[in-house]
Scaffold this active site. Structure first.
Site, short mmCIF file in Angstrom:
data_model
loop_
_atom_site.label_atom_id
_atom_site.label_comp_id
_atom_site.label_asym_id
_atom_site.label_seq_id
_atom_site.Cartn_x
_atom_site.Cartn_y
_atom_site.Cartn_z
N LYS A 1 -4.18 -1.18 3.65
CA LYS A 1 -3.49 0.06 3.20
C LYS A 1 -3.13 0.27 1.90
O LYS A 1 -2.18 -0.88 1.55
CB LYS A 1 -2.11 0.33 3.92
CG LYS A 1 -1.46 1.69 3.75
CD LYS A 1 -0.26 1.57 3.60
CE LYS A 1 0.47 2.89 3.24
NZ LYS A 1 -0.35 3.27 1.67
N PRO A 2 -4.11 0.78 1.09
CA PRO A 2 -3.82 0.87 -0.35
C PRO A 2 -2.63 1.80 -0.72
O PRO A 2 -2.30 2.67 0.06
CB PRO A 2 -4.86 1.52 -1.00
CG PRO A 2 -5.58 2.16 -0.20
CD PRO A 2 -5.19 1.66 1.59
N ALA A 3 -1.96 1.68 -1.86
CA ALA A 3 -1.07 2.61 -2.27
C ALA A 3 -1.48 3.87 -2.30
O ALA A 3 -2.52 4.24 -2.52
CB ALA A 3 -0.44 2.13 -3.74
N GLY B 1 4.26 -6.09 -3.48
CA GLY B 1 5.12 -5.01 -3.51
C GLY B 1 6.48 -5.49 -3.75
O GLY B 1 6.55 -6.50 -4.14
N SER B 2 7.39 -4.53 -3.71
CA SER B 2 8.92 -4.90 -3.76
C SER B 2 9.34 -5.82 -2.79
O SER B 2 9.10 -5.93 -1.69
CB SER B 2 9.79 -3.71 -3.49
OG SER B 2 9.85 -3.18 -2.43
N GLU C 1 3.80 -11.31 -2.09
CA GLU C 1 3.88 -11.57 -3.41
C GLU C 1 4.90 -10.41 -3.85
O GLU C 1 4.55 -9.13 -3.96
CB GLU C 1 2.63 -11.32 -4.13
CG GLU C 1 2.54 -11.89 -5.61
CD GLU C 1 2.68 -10.92 -6.61
OE1 GLU C 1 3.69 -10.59 -7.24
OE2 GLU C 1 1.58 -10.28 -6.84
N CYS D 1 4.33 -7.46 -12.04
CA CYS D 1 5.55 -8.28 -11.55
C CYS D 1 5.78 -9.55 -12.49
O CYS D 1 6.92 -9.94 -12.29
CB CYS D 1 4.91 -8.64 -10.02
SG CYS D 1 4.64 -7.55 -8.90
N GLU E 1 14.47 -5.33 -12.03
CA GLU E 1 13.00 -5.46 -12.38
C GLU E 1 13.00 -4.23 -13.07
O GLU E 1 12.92 -3.19 -12.48
CB GLU E 1 12.23 -5.64 -11.38
CG GLU E 1 10.71 -5.89 -11.58
CD GLU E 1 10.04 -6.35 -10.25
OE1 GLU E 1 10.01 -5.86 -9.12
OE2 GLU E 1 8.78 -6.99 -10.36
C1 SIN Z 1 1.17 -8.37 -10.39
O1 SIN Z 1 1.60 -7.47 -10.97
O2 SIN Z 1 1.74 -9.00 -9.58
C2 SIN Z 1 -0.20 -8.94 -10.75
C3 SIN Z 1 -0.26 -9.38 -12.39
C4 SIN Z 1 -1.49 -10.36 -12.32
O3 SIN Z 1 -2.23 -10.70 -11.33
O4 SIN Z 1 -1.56 -10.97 -13.44
#
Ligand code: SIN
Length: 488
Positions: free
Chosen positions: A183-185, A237-238, A259, A293, A391
């Protein structure tokens, strides 16, 4: 309009992809895909839901039998073909990405190449899945360990990296022998669907890679985390959503890889190479308009170089040109939605109300029509501000001050997150010492461009679990089976 910009118009897909077929929603529903640089609808995509996801999972389960008849070398060759096709079509994929996600074209192209590197890497790793022969406890027995695909994988990916976050899940799953339902965003489904088209052209068998676009995230997520045929859930994601998915997946004891959010500190010591530190903290903060992230969320600078750092950093930030990612002069694109702009504004307002001062940017002026926010620098930030804890996910760089190494480490670790951290120093012993004391899954020393397919990407604490990429990345998609051979 997108069609006119592509060399290969058949990469623009607006239906879901299940068992090798392009499908519409059973009820005909569609949703809008919006260009965040102009607020214009650029496509309407099939809005699939729980029912279609369930079908996809069941067909994905059957498809694994076909894939399992191929040798590792044959699987590797198909994945390699997919890599070649992604690389051949990188400009089209990058245009699609810029149009639906906003990042500037050069960055989008870079992401396609980065994303493709995971396919190439796991095409090679597909040939290197080894078992083990264990010491025997008696002379008439032999004990073996074999590695087998874990089963159907459910994947949920974010909008910030619409290609790379998909390939780094799909490629290892296929290399390990697993089928996958993705499921993509809802903000960026077109990149995912173009990848599926290329996977089909490469010869990935029907049902091995399925894409279920849709806005009913909870309904689709419930199938991916609840269906008994799904054996593993992988999510980027979050932290908030990750916790929900983990709780749901626990009901059927599925393996999970998460992640999640980050709050990356960049520690700049008095003895750092100042130009390198400024460049590193700049790249780490403003990549993808701060929507990464592992973005520098907090810049912690030692007192002796604080003023010099703030002044050099501000000067660089003022040179950014914000605008449509397809315009040649733009060096930073928009944020993904209006809500993202509001969130960033409110973090800036909070910091300013508590004593921080602006040295660059600070608002959404300058570029009309889209969801833009000026690259912003805030000095005199402190731990009482929301920006120290949350964040940012936008182009705002708060600069904090510290005096001692002890204080810097304590500030850096004062967060529930633990994805990436960076430090700049010329002192080798300090590099070691601090790398060991930082509670993070990844540490960059005098370097902030730490991502690649060869490294284990992932975090600790509430930033998640599991690692993506590298020689460790395949293990998350494999099950270990012990076989005892008796009567030898
Ligand atoms: C991410 O935002 O988690 C990915 C960043 C990356 O792969 O460098």
């Amino acid at each position: 309009m997108i069609e006119q910009m592509l060399s290969d118009t058949s990469l623009l897909k607006t239906q879901g992809f299940i068992n090798g077929q392009w499908v519409s929603a059973e009820n005909g529903a569609e949703f809008d895909v919006v260009n965040p640089a102009s607020n214009e609808v650029i496509a309407r995509v099939a809005d699939l839901g729980g029912k279609e996801t369930k079908q996809a999972i069941e067909l994905a389960h059957d498809a694994m039998a076909v894939w399992s008849k191929k040798t590792p070398k044959e699987k590797s060759a198909v994945l390699r073909k997919w890599f070649d096709l992604v690389m051949e079509n990188k400009d089209d994929l990058a245009k699609i990405m810029t149009l639906e996600q906003g990042k500037i074209f050069a960055e989008a192209r870079g992401e396609v190449i980065y994303g493709a590197s995971y396919i190439e890497w796991f095409a090679e790793e597909a040939k290197r899945i080894y078992g083990d022969v264990l010491p025997s406890t008696s002379t008439d027995r032999r004990s073996l360990v074999i590695k087998q695909p874990i089963g159907v994988v459910g994947a949920i990916t974010p909008w910030n990296f619409p290609v790379a976050m998909i390939t780094r899940k799909v490629a290892p799953a296929l290399a390990a022998g697993c089928s996958i339902v993705l499921k993509p965003a809802a903000e960026t489904p077109l990149s995912a669907l173009a990848l599926a088209e290329l996977a089909q052209r490469a010869g990935i068998p029907s049902g091995m890679f399925n894409v279920v676009p849709g806005v009913a995230a909870a309904e689709i997520g419930e199938q991916l985390t609840g269906h008994s045929l799904v054996k593993k859930v992988t999510f980027t994601g979050s932290t908030r959503v990750g916790k929900i998915l983990m709780a749901q997946a626990a009901q059927t004891v599925k393996r999970t890889s998460m992640e999640l959010g980050g709050n990356a500190p960049v520690l700049v010591f008095d003895d750092a190479d100042m130009d390198k530190a400024v460049e590193g903290a700049l790249a780490a903060k403003f990549r993808n308009a701060g929507q990464t992230c592992i973005c520098a969320n907090r810049i912690l600078v030692q007192s002796g170089v604080y003023e010099e750092f703030v002044s050099k950093y501000t000067e660089k930030v003022q040179a950014f040109v914000v605008g449509n990612g397809l315009a040649e002069k733009s060096t930073m694109g928009p944020l993904i939605t209006r809500i993202a702009v509001e969130n960033v504004s409110s973090l800036v307002e909070d910091a300013l109300s508590k004593g921080a001062k602006l040295t660059a940017g600070g608002d959404n002026s300058g570029a009309e029509g889209g969801y833009f926010f000026q690259p912003t620098v805030i000095r005199d930030a402190d731990q009482s501000m929301r920006i120290a804890k949350e964040e940012v996910f936008g182009p705002v760089a708060p600069i904090f001050r510290f005096d001692t190494e002890e204080e810097a480490v304590a500030m850096a670790n004062d967060t529930e997150f633990g994805l990436a951290a960076y430090l700049f120093t010329k002192d080798q012993s300090r590099s070691w010492r601090i790398s060991e004391r930082l509670d993070y899954g990844m540490v960059g020393v005098n370097e902030t461009a730490i991502s690649s397919e060869v490294i284990p990407f992932g975090g600790v604490k509430e930033s998640g679990q599991g690692r993506e990429g590298s020689k460790y990345g395949l293990e998350d998609y494999l099950e270990m089976k012990y076989v005892c051979l008796g009567d030898i």
